[in-house]
Design an enzyme around this catalytic site. Structure first.
Site, PDB file in Angstrom:
ATOM      1  N   ASP A  31       6.195  -6.897   5.244  1.00 56.63           N
ATOM      2  CA  ASP A  31       6.399  -7.158   3.831  1.00 56.63           C
ATOM      3  C   ASP A  31       7.077  -5.902   3.235  1.00 56.63           C
ATOM      4  O   ASP A  31       7.079  -4.845   3.887  1.00 56.63           O
ATOM      5  CB  ASP A  31       5.000  -7.394   3.221  1.00 56.63           C
ATOM      6  CG  ASP A  31       5.011  -7.397   1.723  1.00 56.63           C
ATOM      7  OD1 ASP A  31       5.788  -8.156   1.140  1.00 56.63           O
ATOM      8  OD2 ASP A  31       4.238  -6.611   1.126  1.00 56.63           O
ATOM      9  N   ASP A  33       7.316  -4.665  -0.760  1.00 61.61           N
ATOM     10  CA  ASP A  33       6.628  -3.948  -1.855  1.00 61.61           C
ATOM     11  C   ASP A  33       5.137  -3.772  -1.550  1.00 61.61           C
ATOM     12  O   ASP A  33       4.438  -4.718  -1.225  1.00 61.61           O
ATOM     13  CB  ASP A  33       6.778  -4.735  -3.167  1.00 61.61           C
ATOM     14  CG  ASP A  33       8.207  -4.664  -3.682  1.00 61.61           C
ATOM     15  OD1 ASP A  33       8.560  -3.659  -4.297  1.00 61.61           O
ATOM     16  OD2 ASP A  33       8.970  -5.614  -3.418  1.00 61.61           O
ATOM     17  N   ASP A 224       0.627  -6.715   2.011  1.00 67.16           N
ATOM     18  CA  ASP A 224      -0.425  -6.297   1.071  1.00 67.16           C
ATOM     19  C   ASP A 224      -0.793  -7.360   0.040  1.00 67.16           C
ATOM     20  O   ASP A 224      -1.732  -7.171  -0.730  1.00 67.16           O
ATOM     21  CB  ASP A 224       0.029  -5.050   0.287  1.00 67.16           C
ATOM     22  CG  ASP A 224       1.097  -5.405  -0.733  1.00 67.16           C
ATOM     23  OD1 ASP A 224       2.042  -6.129  -0.365  1.00 67.16           O
ATOM     24  OD2 ASP A 224       0.972  -4.989  -1.896  1.00 67.16           O
TER      25      ASP A 224
HETATM   26  O1  LIG Z   1       6.715  -9.823  -0.930  1.00 71.52           O
HETATM   27  P1  LIG Z   1       6.934  -8.454  -1.504  1.00 71.52           P
HETATM   28  O2  LIG Z   1       8.041  -7.700  -0.829  1.00 71.52           O
HETATM   29  O3  LIG Z   1       5.667  -7.651  -1.576  1.00 71.52           O
HETATM   30  O4  LIG Z   1       7.413  -8.730  -3.008  1.00 71.52           O
HETATM   31  C1  LIG Z   1       6.487  -9.172  -4.001  1.00 71.52           C
HETATM   32  C2  LIG Z   1       7.004  -8.765  -5.371  1.00 71.52           C
HETATM   33  O5  LIG Z   1       7.205  -7.359  -5.270  1.00 71.52           O
HETATM   34  C3  LIG Z   1       7.840  -6.696  -6.368  1.00 71.52           C
HETATM   35  O6  LIG Z   1       6.901  -6.561  -7.433  1.00 71.52           O
HETATM   36  C4  LIG Z   1       5.821  -5.703  -7.116  1.00 71.52           C
HETATM   37  O7  LIG Z   1       6.315  -4.378  -6.872  1.00 71.52           O
HETATM   38  C5  LIG Z   1       6.955  -3.746  -8.013  1.00 71.52           C
HETATM   39  C6  LIG Z   1       7.514  -2.413  -7.563  1.00 71.52           C
HETATM   40  O8  LIG Z   1       6.530  -1.594  -7.002  1.00 71.52           O
HETATM   41  C7  LIG Z   1       5.921  -3.610  -9.157  1.00 71.52           C
HETATM   42  O9  LIG Z   1       6.530  -3.019 -10.295  1.00 71.52           O
HETATM   43  C8  LIG Z   1       5.378  -4.999  -9.501  1.00 71.52           C
HETATM   44  O10 LIG Z   1       4.344  -4.880 -10.479  1.00 71.52           O
HETATM   45  C9  LIG Z   1       4.799  -5.690  -8.246  1.00 71.52           C
HETATM   46  O11 LIG Z   1       4.416  -7.034  -8.532  1.00 71.52           O
HETATM   47  C10 LIG Z   1       9.097  -7.392  -6.791  1.00 71.52           C
HETATM   48  O12 LIG Z   1       9.635  -6.776  -7.921  1.00 71.52           O
HETATM   49  C11 LIG Z   1       8.880  -8.884  -6.986  1.00 71.52           C
HETATM   50  O13 LIG Z   1      10.104  -9.518  -7.271  1.00 71.52           O
HETATM   51  C12 LIG Z   1       8.322  -9.452  -5.688  1.00 71.52           C
HETATM   52  O14 LIG Z   1       8.128 -10.854  -5.810  1.00 71.52           O
END
Ligand SMILES: O=P(O)(O)OC[C@H]1O[C@H](O[C@H]2O[C@H](CO)[C@@H](O)[C@H](O)[C@H]2O)[C@H](O)[C@@H](O)[C@@H]1O
Length: 283
Positions: A31, A33, A224
């Site tokens: 994954d 983020d 995560d």
């Molecule tokens: O599947 P992932 O790669 O984990 O993506 C899930 C979402 O991640 C991002 O948002 C998350 O991370 C951001 C940066 O650290 C944070 O600001 C936010 O609050 C989190 O939800 C991304 O921006 C989303 O588009 C993804 O869906």
């Protein structure tokens, strides 16, 4: 039933994981983020470190490696910048194989490409415009267009109006019964209501690599978020490989092991590449 227990650390259990891989091919799913990059306030600034990039690059030298993210594929590629990887963006709804390396490992050498939600593109664009208009007066809120899905971020919104924002989003979505709403880490995720998630992406990629009916594969999936649970569930159902949850605190999960934060993920990846290097040298 799932229990909220601290799952054993994948670092402490490293030898056991490697023993389980004897006679099997490891495939790595990551994954983005919260796994490769720390969670930050501005989604556009969720950079991974060069050291992490090197760790992923090293792992991909030895094992097919895929990034599976909620972000759109182009955006997550821009963060990771490694062309030898598989990328599954938009929660697995936009999959593309590597543009270099690992081609030999693919069944029949065909290219790997899958977009099961193509027909939703105009609808997603339409909802994106409506949401941008609707939330422009909500301080701190942000809509992120992830091509086949949308993210409405509320990390920087005053907690007192989180409920109000969620209601506004639900109000928009109720006119689109073919879309569904879920919640991630301080984000509302809008995506096509089709049966396709990160678990399906994992299965698609294993099949593309020729492992659909095979017992000699050990997939390792590190993530995560709630959406990663779909992939952990698939691994449990197949009785193959291991899910590793990135979390500092015990959570309900279908993963088998845990790592506390991205720095531990990096250390795990480095050990994985080192282990393979020394086993090839016969140590
Ligand atoms: O599947 P992932 O790669 O984990 O993506 C899930 C979402 O991640 C991002 O948002 C998350 O991370 C951001 C940066 O650290 C944070 O600001 C936010 O609050 C989190 O939800 C991304 O921006 C989303 O588009 C993804 O869906």
């Amino acid at each position: 039933m799932l229990k909220q227990i601290r799952h054993p650390s994948a670092l402490n259990m490293f030898e056991d994981i490697m023993n389980a891989s004897k006679g099997k091919d490891i495939v790595v799913f990551l994954d983005y983020d919260g796994t490769l990059s720390p969670i930050v306030e501005d989604p556009d600034r969720a950079f991974m470190t060069n050291e992490m990039r090197e760790a992923v690059r090293d792992v991909a030298k030895f094992f097919p490696t895929a990034i599976v993210s909620g972000r759109c594929r182009a955006k997550v590629y821009n963060f990771v910048k490694l062309s030898e990887l598989y990328y599954a963006g938009s929660h697995g709804m936009d999959i593309l194989g590597p543009t270099k390396g690992h081609k030999k490992q693919r069944k029949g050498n065909q290219s790997v490409f899958c977009q099961p939600a193509r027909e939703f593109l105009p609808m997603i664009d339409e909802v994106n415009k409506i949401l941008l208009e609707k939330i422009k007066f909500v301080p701190g809120a942000k809509v992120e267009n992830n091509k086949f899905c949308l993210s409405v971020h509320f990390r920087c919104v005053d907690e007192k109006i989180w409920g109000e924002l969620a209601e506004q989003v639900k109000e928009v979505i109720k006119d689109y019964p073919k879309l569904r709403l879920s919640q991630g880490r301080k984000v509302l995720e809008i995506r096509p209501a089709i049966k396709w998630d990160k678990g399906n992406a994992l299965e698609f990629l294993l099949e593309s690599l020729g492992y659909d009916k095979s017992d000699n594969v050990l997939p390792i999936y590190i993530g995560d978020d709630r959406t990663d649970e779909d992939a952990f569930k698939v691994l449990r159902k197949r009785g193959q490989g291991f899910g590793i949850l990135v979390s500092k605190s015990p959570k309900e999960t279908n993963a088998s092991y845990s790592l506390q934060e991205p720095s531990e993920v990096m250390y795990f990846l480095k050990r994985l590449a080192e282990w393979k290097k020394s086993s090839l040298l016969g140590h």
